[in-house]
Design a protein around this motif. Structure first.
Motif, PDB file in Angstrom:
ATOM      1  N   VAL A  94      28.702 -29.138  14.828  1.00 34.22           N
ATOM      2  CA  VAL A  94      29.808 -28.460  14.138  1.00 34.22           C
ATOM      3  C   VAL A  94      31.094 -29.163  14.537  1.00 34.22           C
ATOM      4  N   HIS A  96      34.118 -28.815  12.331  1.00 34.39           N
ATOM      5  CA  HIS A  96      35.266 -28.184  11.677  1.00 34.39           C
ATOM      6  C   HIS A  96      35.068 -26.668  11.610  1.00 34.39           C
ATOM      7  N   HIS A  97      36.200 -25.944  11.503  1.00 33.19           N
ATOM      8  CA  HIS A  97      36.064 -24.489  11.463  1.00 33.19           C
ATOM      9  C   HIS A  97      36.681 -23.873  10.211  1.00 33.19           C
ATOM     10  N   GLU A 166      15.265 -25.570  11.778  1.00 40.18           N
ATOM     11  CA  GLU A 166      15.570 -24.302  12.426  1.00 40.18           C
ATOM     12  C   GLU A 166      14.251 -23.579  12.677  1.00 40.18           C
TER      13      GLU A 166
ATOM     14  N   LEU B  70      19.664 -20.499   8.486  1.00 34.00           N
ATOM     15  CA  LEU B  70      20.965 -20.358   9.158  1.00 34.00           C
ATOM     16  C   LEU B  70      22.072 -21.088   8.403  1.00 34.00           C
ATOM     17  N   PHE B  71      21.684 -22.178   7.732  1.00 30.56           N
ATOM     18  CA  PHE B  71      22.695 -23.028   7.090  1.00 30.56           C
ATOM     19  C   PHE B  71      22.771 -22.798   5.583  1.00 30.56           C
ATOM     20  N   ILE B  72      23.984 -22.979   5.064  1.00 30.64           N
ATOM     21  CA  ILE B  72      24.215 -22.867   3.628  1.00 30.64           C
ATOM     22  C   ILE B  72      24.884 -24.154   3.153  1.00 30.64           C
ATOM     23  N   CYS B  91      34.984 -20.758   8.853  1.00 25.07           N
ATOM     24  CA  CYS B  91      33.558 -20.771   9.154  1.00 25.07           C
ATOM     25  C   CYS B  91      33.222 -22.036   9.940  1.00 25.07           C
ATOM     26  N   ALA B  92      32.025 -22.077  10.476  1.00 24.63           N
ATOM     27  CA  ALA B  92      31.606 -23.236  11.267  1.00 24.63           C
ATOM     28  C   ALA B  92      30.947 -24.251  10.337  1.00 24.63           C
ATOM     29  N   ILE B 118      27.221 -25.088   6.099  1.00 28.50           N
ATOM     30  CA  ILE B 118      28.023 -24.009   6.678  1.00 28.50           C
ATOM     31  C   ILE B 118      27.077 -23.099   7.461  1.00 28.50           C
ATOM     32  N   VAL B 119      27.454 -22.751   8.675  1.00 27.07           N
ATOM     33  CA  VAL B 119      26.691 -21.739   9.399  1.00 27.07           C
ATOM     34  C   VAL B 119      26.963 -20.402   8.706  1.00 27.07           C
ATOM     35  N   ARG B 120      25.905 -19.709   8.282  1.00 23.20           N
ATOM     36  CA  ARG B 120      26.074 -18.541   7.399  1.00 23.20           C
ATOM     37  C   ARG B 120      27.108 -17.545   7.930  1.00 23.20           C
ATOM     38  N   VAL B 152      28.231 -16.261  11.629  1.00 21.22           N
ATOM     39  CA  VAL B 152      29.433 -16.803  12.270  1.00 21.22           C
ATOM     40  C   VAL B 152      30.615 -16.769  11.305  1.00 21.22           C
TER      41      VAL B 152
END
Ligand SMILES: [Zn+2]
Ligand SMILES: [Zn+2]
Lengths: 500, 500
Positions: A94, A96-97, A166, B70-72, B91-92, B118-120, B152
Motif C-alpha cells: 500500500v 497511497h491513502h 489472499e 479483500l481487494f477491489i 482508502c488504502a 483498493i483495500v475494501r 479499511v
C-alpha cells in the motif's frame, strides 16, 4: 465404464479434477481480482465448522484470541532480513491513502504514504513489536494468543484453496520464560493439528520435524503434519515452529526473571489455513465429486421427498418432517444431527446428484412406497449402492452410521497411504519410484519414500531433478541407518515425496 | 468525593474517560500502524460473543456466510461514481506487489500493478459483480448472504473502536425478485439489530429512517438504530439499506422472471461493526471502568479466594472449586454460566479493582469466615456495595441475579435517554438545548430533540452552527406538525442530536 459426475476423472487429470470438484460442489470460484477467490456458502460453512472445532481446541489448551493490524510498516520487514528472505518479497504494498479524479474522468492514487505499508503475509513482526511492550516481567508470561485473519502473499499461479493470493488462516503466537516450555507448546499445538486432521477431517497425517532446508526461516525447529493426497503427493497441512530466542532478540522481547536478571523470551508460532479445505477435498473426494467427513459436513443428512401431485405431497411432507425431527433429536459428536429436507421443485435425479456432488454423507429418499412400508431408502456417499432400511432402525442407528462413515473415510485414506509408502535404500529404486511411465502425460505415481540420508547437500541434485523434497523426519520410532544415495551413516530417515 | 478508578471522570472529560476505560479494561491499544488498533483478548472475547449471537440470528433469518476478496479493482470504483463520492475517497491503495532491496540496504516497492487495488472500504462493488454472474433466473433468488470481514477507511482522527482505519464488521448483501421482498428484508434486519442492541447489549435504540441528507449514497431508504451515549450524543449503531434497483442497474444484476421477461433485481445491504464495542462501553461504564451486560460478558462471575498460608489455601480452594462447579452447573441465557476463579498471587484490593475495571458483572469474595458461615460476599458491578449472602441461596438465585443485572442496565440506560429527550418547537429552545453553558470546556449537555421540520435545506445553517444532525425519523407513531424553525407544515418529526 460408468459415467462419472466429474469430468475429468482423477486418473485422467488430477489437478483439473480437483478444480471441477470444487466447482461442482459450489464451494468457491475465481474472482475479478487476480489470485483471490470467492468462498461460496457451502465452502465457507465447511471452513466455519473447521474454525469452530479448532477454536474450541485452542481455548481448551489455554489460548485466547486477539486481533492485530492488517498492515505492517515496511520498516518492520527491513529489520527482519531473514524473515523477508523467506516470504515477504511477493506481497501487496500500500503506497497511497486516497483516490482522486484524474483528468480522463477516471481515478488515480493520491496521498502518498511516507512509509509504504505491507498487507500482512504473516504477523510475526507486528505481533512481536506488540509483545515487546507487553512483556516486562516473568509474571507477564506465558502469552498464549491466537489470531483468525486474512493474509496476502502475491502468487502468480494460484489454485483454489491450495494456493491463493489472499487466504484465511489462524496464527498462534506464544511467548515463554523457558526453552522447555516453548518446546512443549510447539509439540502441543502440532498434536492439536494432528488430532484435528485425523479425527475431524478423517485425514491421516505424519507428524515430524522439517529438515534444515525446509524449516521456516528463523525457526530453530519446525514441526509439520504431512498428508498424502490421492495423487500420492504430500500436502503440508499445518506447522508449529519453535523459534528459540531468534525472534525475541530481533524484536526485543525481554523480561526480568524471578531472580532479577533480564532474559530474552522464547517464542513459538503455529498455523493452519483454508488450505485445509483443499486438503480435505483431495483426500476423500471421488469421481462423482466431494466427499465430506460427517463431523465437518455442513449438512450430515439430506432427505429427498418423492411424490406426485398435491395429495401425495401433503402426506409425504408430513412424514419427512416427522422423520427430520426424529433424526435431529439424535446426537452425533455431542451435537444434534444436522439434517435437512430438500423439497425444491426439481427432478429427482438432478436433486440426487446435487447432493452427491456436494458430499452430503447420507441421502434419504422417501416416496409413497417407503412411507407405506415404514422404510427409508438410504444412500451413503461413501458407498456406491443405496439400500432400503426400516425407518425406526435407521433412526436408532443413525449416529453409529455417521461414526462408521467418519471412521471408514479415515481407514480408506490410511490404506491408500500405506499402499503407497515404501522404504527405499538405493538410488535406482528412488529414481524409479518417482519417475512416471508416461513422461509426456504423467500418470499418478510415486508416494511417500522412507529413506535414510546423511546430508541434504548430497541429495540436492537428485531431488531437484526428480522434483522431490524431504517432507519431514517422522517423530517416534525413527532410527539410524545408511544414506540411500551415498551410504554414509545417517542419524534418521525422512519421508521424501513430491508435494503441493 | 470518593476516588474513582478511572481518571478523568465522565463529567470531567468524557472522550478521555472513554479511552481510559478501554485501556483500564485491557480491551485494546493503539498500534505501530497509524489508525489501526490491537484488539486485546478481553476486547476480542466481547466481540466474539457479539459475533456469535448475531451470527445465530442471521442464520435463523435464513442467511448464509461467504467470503469475498479483500481487494477491489480501482475500475470497479470508477464505475460507481456515486459510491465513491460517499466513502471510497480515503482508502488504502495497493500499487505494487513486491518488495526488493534498495541501494541503501532497505526495501522499496517494486512490481507495479497494471491496475491499482483498493483495500475494501465496503464490498458492494465486488459482491455486486459476483452476484451479476450468479443471478440469471427468478429461481436463483433470493440471495441471502453475509460476510464477516475487516475493512479499511483511511481516517486521520481515530478513536479506539469508534473510528479506526481498519475495523471488523459484517456486511449483509441480499438480492430479491420484488421491491416488497427487499423492503421486508431491510426491515427484518434493522429489527434484528434493534433486538440485539436492546436484549444483548442492554442498549436502548430508536429505530428509524435516515433523512435525505443522511442516507447511504445510492440507497432508496436507510434504516438505522440510534443510541444515546452517556454524554448525550447519538451513536448510529447499525444500518440497513433498501437499495432499490440502483445497485442492480449499476452492476447488471438481472433475472428472467416467471413470465419470461428480464428485470433488474432489488437489493439490500446491512451492517454492524466493532463500533458496537465502543457503544457498549459508552452506554454502561462508570467512573470505575467498564460495566458489561451479563449476556455478552466473557466472564459473568469471578470468584476471589481469600486466605493466609498454605493450610487455609487448600481448604479455601477446595471450597471455591466446588462453588465454581455449582455455579457452572446453572444456566443463564440457555448456556452454562461463565464463572472463573482468580487465584493469582496478588493483593486482594488489586485483584478486586482488576475485575471491577474489566466490568465482570458479579464478583464473589470467599475467605475463611465465609466458608465457616456457608456464605459468599457478593459484589455486583452495577451496585456500589457488596453484601453477604447464603451460598445455597446465591446458587439458587444466580441466574435470576444475572437477568436482573441485564435488565437493570437496560432500564438505567433507558431512563438516561428519557431524561435527556425533549420535544422542541422553536428556535430559541433548540439553540439553548444544544449550547453548553461553558463554551471553552463544554460540559455534558444536549440530548435527543424531537422536532418537526419541513425541509432539511431550511435547517442547514442552524444545524451546521450547532454541530447537530438529524439522526432519524423514528418509526411508529410519527405524525405531522409544524417545522420548529419555519413554521411550515411538516410530514413528521425527526430526532436531532450531536453525534459520533
Ligand atoms: Zn538428526
Ligand atoms: Zn415524510
Amino acid at each position: 465404464m460408468a459415467k462419472t459426475a466429474i469430468t475429468p476423472t482423477r486418473a485422467e487429470d488430477y489437478p483439473e479434477w480437483f478444480q471441477q470438484v470444487v466447482r461442482a460442489a459450489d464451494m468457491a470460484e475465481t474472482s475479478a481480482v487476480r489470485g483471490c477467490i470467492v468462498i461460496k456458502p457451502w465452502g465457507y460453512r465447511l471452513w466455519e465448522n473447521m474454525q469452530r472445532s479448532l477454536d474450541d481446541m485452542f481455548k481448551a489448551t489455554g489460548h485466547q484470541n486477539a486481533y492485530f493490524p492488517l498492515f505492517i510498516p515496511m520498516s518492520f520487514l527491513e529489520k527482519e532480513a531473514e524473515h523477508v528472505e523467506g516470504f515477504a518479497k511477493e506481497c501487496a504494498v500500500v503506497t497511497h491513502h486516497r483516490l482522486e479524479p484524474d483528468p480522463d474522468g477516471g481515478l488515480r492514487p493520491a496521498g502518498k504514504l511516507e512509509e509504504p505499508l505491507i498487507v500482512r503475509p504473516t504477523s510475526e513482526t507486528i505481533i512481536g513489536a506488540t509483545y515487546s511492550k507487553w512483556v516486562q516481567s516473568y509474571r507477564d508470561l506465558p502469552i498464549l494468543i491466537n489470531q483468525w485473519a486474512n493474509v496476502v502473499r502475491w502468487e502468480m499461479r494460484t489454485r483454489m484453496f491450495l494456493r491463493t493470493a489472499e487466504f484465511l488462516w489462524q496464527e498462534g503466537h506464544t511467548v515463554h520464560a523457558t526453552a522447555d516450555e516453548a518446546v512443549e507448546e510447539t509439540e502441543r499445538m502440532i498434536d492439536v493439528y494432528a488430532d484435528f486432521a485425523e479425527n475431524w477431517m478423517a485425514m491421516p497425517v505424519i507428524v515430524g520435524s522439517k529438515t534444515d532446508s525446509e524449516r521456516f526461516p528463523g525457526a530453530v525447529e519446525t514441526l509439520s503434519i504431512e498428508a498424502m493426497m490421492q495423487d500420492r503427493k504430500a500436502l503440508q497441512a499445518g506447522t508449529s515452529h519453535f523459534l528459540g530466542q531468534n525472534f525475541s532478540k530481533a524484536q526485543e522481547i525481554k523480561f526480568q526473571s524471578e531472580t532479577g536478571d533480564i532474559q530474552y523470551a522464547w517464542t513459538t508460532s503455529w498455523g493452519v489455513s483454508t488450505r485445509l479445505v483443499g486438503a480435505l477435498v483431495m483426500t476423500h473426494s471421488d469421481d462423482d465429486g466431494l466427499v465430506l467427513p460427517p463431523r465437518l459436513a455442513p449438512t450430515q443428512i439430506v432427505i429427498q421427498p418423492i411424490y406426485k401431485g398435491d395429495d401425495q405431497r401433503g402426506q409425504i411432507l408430513q412424514y419427512v418432517n416427522e422423520l427430520r425431527d426424529q433424526i435431529a433429536a439424535q446426537k452425533y459428536d455431542n451435537q444434534p444431527i444436522r439434517v435437512e429436507i430438500d423439497d425444491r421443485d426439481i427432478r429427482g435425479g438432478e436433486k440426487k446428484w446435487y447432493h452427491v456432488k456436494r458430499g452430503v454423507p447420507i441421502r434419504l429418499e422417501v416416496g409413497p412406497k417407503d412411507m407405506a412400508a415404514g422404510s427409508v431408502f438410504v444412500g451413503r456417499r461413501d458407498q456406491p449402492k443405496s439400500t432400503g432400511m426400516d425407518k425406526a432402525e435407521f433412526i436408532a442407528k443413525v449416529s453409529d452410521l455417521l461414526a462408521q462413515i467418519q471412521k471408514g473415510l479415515f481407514e480408506r485414506a490410511l490404506a491408500m497411504r500405506n499402499d503407497n509408502t515404501v522404504t527405499i535404500d538405493n538410488e535406482a529404486d528412488f529414481r524409479s519410484f518417482f519417475t512416471p511411465a508416461n513422461a509426456k502425460n504423467p500418470e499418478i505415481h510415486g508416494g511417500f519414500a522412507k529413506c535414510h540420508y546423511a546430508s541434504e547437500a548430497d541429495l540436492a541434485e537428485l531431488l531437484k531433478e526428480l522434483k522431490v523434497t524431504p517432507r519431514c523426519i517422522p517423530r517416534g520410532d525413527n532410527h539410524p541407518g545408511k544414506c540411500f544415495l551415498t551410504g554414509k551413516p545417517a542419524d534418521h530417515y525422512a519421508i521424501f515425496a513430491k508435494s503441493y
